[in-house]
Design a protein around this motif. Structure first.
Motif, PDB file in Angstrom:
ATOM      1  N   THR A 105       1.141  -1.035   0.254  1.00 55.88           N
ATOM      2  CA  THR A 105       0.195  -0.217   0.254  1.00 55.88           C
ATOM      3  C   THR A 105       1.341   1.181  -0.199  1.00 55.88           C
ATOM      4  O   THR A 105       0.312   2.476  -0.524  1.00 55.88           O
ATOM      5  CB  THR A 105      -0.681   0.147   1.448  1.00 55.88           C
ATOM      6  OG1 THR A 105      -1.706  -1.254   1.801  1.00 55.88           O
ATOM      7  CG2 THR A 105      -1.814   1.287   1.154  1.00 55.88           C
ATOM      8  N   ILE A 106       1.414   1.334   0.899  1.00 61.71           N
ATOM      9  CA  ILE A 106       2.857   2.662   0.546  1.00 61.71           C
ATOM     10  C   ILE A 106       3.432   2.307  -0.284  1.00 61.71           C
ATOM     11  O   ILE A 106       4.125   3.913  -1.105  1.00 61.71           O
ATOM     12  CB  ILE A 106       3.929   2.207   2.260  1.00 61.71           C
ATOM     13  CG1 ILE A 106       3.140   2.582   3.542  1.00 61.71           C
ATOM     14  CG2 ILE A 106       4.789   3.745   2.150  1.00 61.71           C
ATOM     15  CD1 ILE A 106       4.155   2.739   4.463  1.00 61.71           C
ATOM     16  N   VAL A 134      -2.535  14.980  -5.862  1.00 62.47           N
ATOM     17  CA  VAL A 134      -0.984  14.655  -4.503  1.00 62.47           C
ATOM     18  C   VAL A 134      -1.559  14.482  -3.343  1.00 62.47           C
ATOM     19  O   VAL A 134      -0.982  13.821  -2.442  1.00 62.47           O
ATOM     20  CB  VAL A 134       0.573  15.521  -4.912  1.00 62.47           C
ATOM     21  CG1 VAL A 134       1.081  15.352  -3.737  1.00 62.47           C
ATOM     22  CG2 VAL A 134       0.310  15.258  -6.428  1.00 62.47           C
ATOM     23  N   GLY A 135      -2.227  15.511  -2.459  1.00 62.70           N
ATOM     24  CA  GLY A 135      -2.079  16.075  -1.183  1.00 62.70           C
ATOM     25  C   GLY A 135      -3.411  14.378  -0.827  1.00 62.70           C
ATOM     26  O   GLY A 135      -3.560  14.123   0.013  1.00 62.70           O
ATOM     27  N   LEU A 136      -4.456  14.298  -1.677  1.00 60.73           N
ATOM     28  CA  LEU A 136      -5.202  13.070  -1.591  1.00 60.73           C
ATOM     29  C   LEU A 136      -4.339  11.881  -1.028  1.00 60.73           C
ATOM     30  O   LEU A 136      -4.736  11.193  -0.018  1.00 60.73           O
ATOM     31  CB  LEU A 136      -6.092  12.910  -2.338  1.00 60.73           C
ATOM     32  CG  LEU A 136      -7.438  11.889  -1.561  1.00 60.73           C
ATOM     33  CD1 LEU A 136      -8.423  12.088  -0.913  1.00 60.73           C
ATOM     34  CD2 LEU A 136      -8.172  11.572  -3.223  1.00 60.73           C
ATOM     35  N   GLY A 137      -3.273  11.867  -1.749  1.00 59.16           N
ATOM     36  CA  GLY A 137      -2.171  10.791  -1.743  1.00 59.16           C
ATOM     37  C   GLY A 137      -2.046  10.616  -0.524  1.00 59.16           C
ATOM     38  O   GLY A 137      -1.987  10.039   0.360  1.00 59.16           O
ATOM     39  N   PHE A 138      -1.295  11.621  -0.107  1.00 62.18           N
ATOM     40  CA  PHE A 138      -0.325  12.033   1.753  1.00 62.18           C
ATOM     41  C   PHE A 138      -1.239  11.625   2.640  1.00 62.18           C
ATOM     42  O   PHE A 138      -1.254  11.248   3.451  1.00 62.18           O
ATOM     43  CB  PHE A 138      -0.280  12.974   1.368  1.00 62.18           C
ATOM     44  CG  PHE A 138       1.725  13.299   0.548  1.00 62.18           C
ATOM     45  CD1 PHE A 138       2.470  12.324   0.456  1.00 62.18           C
ATOM     46  CD2 PHE A 138       1.977  13.919  -0.686  1.00 62.18           C
ATOM     47  CE1 PHE A 138       4.037  12.360   0.230  1.00 62.18           C
ATOM     48  CE2 PHE A 138       3.016  14.244  -0.716  1.00 62.18           C
ATOM     49  CZ  PHE A 138       4.016  13.304  -0.792  1.00 62.18           C
ATOM     50  N   VAL A 139      -2.588  12.314   2.422  1.00 59.99           N
ATOM     51  CA  VAL A 139      -3.763  12.074   3.705  1.00 59.99           C
ATOM     52  C   VAL A 139      -3.861   9.927   3.558  1.00 59.99           C
ATOM     53  O   VAL A 139      -3.992   9.910   4.583  1.00 59.99           O
ATOM     54  CB  VAL A 139      -4.910  12.601   2.749  1.00 59.99           C
ATOM     55  CG1 VAL A 139      -5.815  11.952   3.631  1.00 59.99           C
ATOM     56  CG2 VAL A 139      -4.572  14.147   3.216  1.00 59.99           C
ATOM     57  N   VAL A 144      -2.810   4.965   6.914  1.00 62.56           N
ATOM     58  CA  VAL A 144      -1.627   3.950   7.194  1.00 62.56           C
ATOM     59  C   VAL A 144      -0.751   4.187   8.146  1.00 62.56           C
ATOM     60  O   VAL A 144      -0.673   3.272   8.547  1.00 62.56           O
ATOM     61  CB  VAL A 144      -1.641   3.014   5.464  1.00 62.56           C
ATOM     62  CG1 VAL A 144      -0.301   2.311   5.769  1.00 62.56           C
ATOM     63  CG2 VAL A 144      -2.673   3.259   4.328  1.00 62.56           C
ATOM     64  N   MET A 145      -0.122   4.909   7.853  1.00 62.49           N
ATOM     65  CA  MET A 145       0.870   4.551   8.719  1.00 62.49           C
ATOM     66  C   MET A 145       0.754   5.356  10.334  1.00 62.49           C
ATOM     67  O   MET A 145       0.829   4.893  11.766  1.00 62.49           O
ATOM     68  CB  MET A 145       1.864   5.901   8.379  1.00 62.49           C
ATOM     69  CG  MET A 145       2.827   5.611   7.236  1.00 62.49           C
ATOM     70  SD  MET A 145       3.709   6.981   6.193  1.00 62.49           S
ATOM     71  CE  MET A 145       4.793   6.863   8.001  1.00 62.49           C
ATOM     72  N   GLN A 146      -0.573   6.148  10.782  1.00 63.83           N
ATOM     73  CA  GLN A 146      -0.461   6.430  11.607  1.00 63.83           C
ATOM     74  C   GLN A 146       0.595   6.745  11.848  1.00 63.83           C
ATOM     75  O   GLN A 146       0.725   6.433  13.201  1.00 63.83           O
ATOM     76  CB  GLN A 146      -1.767   5.390  12.713  1.00 63.83           C
ATOM     77  CG  GLN A 146      -3.388   4.934  12.089  1.00 63.83           C
ATOM     78  CD  GLN A 146      -4.009   3.922  13.205  1.00 63.83           C
ATOM     79  OE1 GLN A 146      -3.587   4.385  14.548  1.00 63.83           O
ATOM     80  NE2 GLN A 146      -4.454   2.972  13.286  1.00 63.83           N
ATOM     81  N   GLU A 268      -6.678  -2.345   9.896  1.00 63.72           N
ATOM     82  CA  GLU A 268      -8.242  -1.326   9.756  1.00 63.72           C
ATOM     83  C   GLU A 268      -7.796  -0.167   8.957  1.00 63.72           C
ATOM     84  O   GLU A 268      -8.542   0.400   7.863  1.00 63.72           O
ATOM     85  CB  GLU A 268      -9.557  -0.893  10.527  1.00 63.72           C
ATOM     86  CG  GLU A 268      -9.908  -2.121  11.461  1.00 63.72           C
ATOM     87  CD  GLU A 268     -11.244  -1.492  13.266  1.00 63.72           C
ATOM     88  OE1 GLU A 268     -10.453  -0.530  12.469  1.00 63.72           O
ATOM     89  OE2 GLU A 268     -11.210  -2.356  13.375  1.00 63.72           O
ATOM     90  N   THR A 269      -6.826   0.454   9.219  1.00 61.40           N
ATOM     91  CA  THR A 269      -6.043   1.176   8.545  1.00 61.40           C
ATOM     92  C   THR A 269      -5.042   1.333   7.395  1.00 61.40           C
ATOM     93  O   THR A 269      -6.357   2.152   6.036  1.00 61.40           O
ATOM     94  CB  THR A 269      -5.296   2.164   9.821  1.00 61.40           C
ATOM     95  OG1 THR A 269      -3.879   1.296   9.403  1.00 61.40           O
ATOM     96  CG2 THR A 269      -5.888   2.500  11.343  1.00 61.40           C
ATOM     97  N   THR A 270      -5.506   0.077   6.826  1.00 62.46           N
ATOM     98  CA  THR A 270      -5.127  -0.107   5.653  1.00 62.46           C
ATOM     99  C   THR A 270      -6.199  -0.263   4.601  1.00 62.46           C
ATOM    100  O   THR A 270      -6.171   0.431   3.961  1.00 62.46           O
ATOM    101  CB  THR A 270      -4.117  -0.776   5.977  1.00 62.46           C
ATOM    102  OG1 THR A 270      -3.340  -1.353   6.333  1.00 62.46           O
ATOM    103  CG2 THR A 270      -3.523  -1.471   3.652  1.00 62.46           C
ATOM    104  N   TRP A 271      -7.289  -0.727   5.464  1.00 61.42           N
ATOM    105  CA  TRP A 271      -8.344  -0.755   4.390  1.00 61.42           C
ATOM    106  C   TRP A 271      -9.269   0.449   4.232  1.00 61.42           C
ATOM    107  O   TRP A 271      -9.549   0.892   3.196  1.00 61.42           O
ATOM    108  CB  TRP A 271      -9.210  -1.882   4.708  1.00 61.42           C
ATOM    109  CG  TRP A 271      -8.983  -3.379   4.850  1.00 61.42           C
ATOM    110  CD1 TRP A 271      -8.996  -4.160   6.439  1.00 61.42           C
ATOM    111  CD2 TRP A 271      -8.849  -3.685   4.101  1.00 61.42           C
ATOM    112  NE1 TRP A 271      -8.483  -5.019   5.589  1.00 61.42           N
ATOM    113  CE2 TRP A 271      -8.580  -5.271   4.507  1.00 61.42           C
ATOM    114  CE3 TRP A 271      -8.855  -3.840   2.346  1.00 61.42           C
ATOM    115  CZ2 TRP A 271      -8.191  -6.221   3.670  1.00 61.42           C
ATOM    116  CZ3 TRP A 271      -9.430  -4.867   1.451  1.00 61.42           C
ATOM    117  CH2 TRP A 271      -8.155  -5.754   2.246  1.00 61.42           C
ATOM    118  N   ILE A 272      -8.416   1.688   4.876  1.00 59.11           N
ATOM    119  CA  ILE A 272      -9.005   2.664   4.967  1.00 59.11           C
ATOM    120  C   ILE A 272      -8.727   3.868   3.999  1.00 59.11           C
ATOM    121  O   ILE A 272      -8.503   4.132   3.045  1.00 59.11           O
ATOM    122  CB  ILE A 272      -9.462   3.677   6.006  1.00 59.11           C
ATOM    123  CG1 ILE A 272     -10.824   2.994   6.810  1.00 59.11           C
ATOM    124  CG2 ILE A 272      -9.689   5.299   6.097  1.00 59.11           C
ATOM    125  CD1 ILE A 272     -10.874   3.113   8.724  1.00 59.11           C
TER     126      ILE A 272
END
Length: 303
Positions: A105-106, A134-139, A144-146, A268-272
């Motif tokens: 994912t990263i 680009v901004g959305l991707g970093f969000v 994922v990283m939390q 869960e954060t990865t799925w989001i």
């Protein structure tokens, strides 16, 4: 002569891209298996390139011939090799530190960095829509990283982001080299040149292993080389905007391998976060495709 139907060109391109995705995912699983069986990172890196060099050389020799690897841009290939080896080291480090799905994912953030570097290095026009993507991707990456949490190891996440940025740098280099060099020539020079430093790393990290470990290490190289060839072949048959979106199916492979081989499933954060990153990457690819479509008629229209 009548040209072949579009589907006769597009379907093989898509099929080869899906094949390369599956093979790269299999290689990633083999990398984690190799480490689980006692292999060091230096050994894995060496076998990845050694197997690829043997396979690519064999295919070129049996096909267009070794004369096609001649180059007048050895300096560009050396620079691509340096960045590529460092990028691969960070990629493998992320794979060893993170679950397969999270590392995959990263890695999806690569198009985000490619957009930034394209604007800064190549001066490519980048409108507000792509900057928003680009901004959305970093969000999505942050989800994922939390940061500050304990979802995934920050070391692994940092390696993954460094790998994505360096891979994007390689993309920029390949676009410049590709103006004069064949894709197979670039692949061959990278595979062979990288063996020089990696041989030293291998000699410093080599250790005795059971036959199973050596077999897994050889699989890393051969499967990775096959994936590289399939990816290159897909780009000869279909545009980047057509085949790249299929790279996101690698998350399915990573999830399956993670569950079957290592008993792990994405958090869960990865799925989001993954759909956010994927949406960002797809939009960037689509906007690039539209930009090229709009630029082509303008370039050929007489004054």
């Amino acid at each position: 002569m009548t040209s072949a139907p579009a589907s006769d060109r597009l379907l093989p391109a898509i099929g080869l891209r899906l094949m390369s995705v599956g093979l790269f995912a299999t290689m990633n699983a083999c990398i984690k298996l190799a480490e689980a069986h006692g292999a060091a990172l230096g050994e894995i890196l060496f076998f990845r390139q050694a197997g690829a060099a043997v396979l690519v050389t064999t295919v070129i020799a049996a096909g267009p011939g070794l004369a096609t690897i001649r180059t007048q841009r050895i300096g560009a290939h050396v620079l691509r090799c340096v960045v590529g080896v460092i990028s691969m080291a960070f990629t493998f480090a992320a794979l060893l530190a993170l679950p397969l799905a999270e590392a995959t994912t990263i890695a999806f953030s690569t198009p985000i960095f490619a957009t930034i570097l394209g604007a800064l290095v190549l001066g490519e026009p980048t409108g507000w829509r792509r900057w928003c993507a680009v901004g959305l991707g970093f969000v999505g990456v942050l989800i994922v990283m939390q940061p500050g949490g304990h979802a995934i190891p920050l070391y692994g996440a940092a390696c993954g982001l460094a790998a994505a940025m360096l891979t994007a740098t390689v993309f920029i280099q390949l676009r410049q080299i590709g103006r004069t060099e064949r894709a197979q020539t670039t692949v061959w020079w990278f595979s062979v040149l990288s063996l020089l430093p990696l041989s030293i790393v291998f000699l410093l990290s080599i250790q005795p292993h059971p036959p199973t470990t050596w077999l897994i290490l050889m699989s890393v190289g051969l499967v990775g080389g096959g994936a590289q060839l399939a990816m290159t072949a897909s780009l000869r048959r279909g545009a980047v905007s057509l085949v790249v979106p299929f790279d996101y199916t690698s998350l399915l492979w990573a999830t399956a391998y993670g569950w079957l081989l290592f008993g792990s499933l994405p958090g869960e954060t990865t799925w989001i976060g993954a759909p956010v990153i994927v949406a960002s990457g797809l939009y960037i690819v689509w906007r690039e495709h539209r930009r090229r479509q709009e630029a082509t008629p303008a370039a050929i229209t007489p004054e």
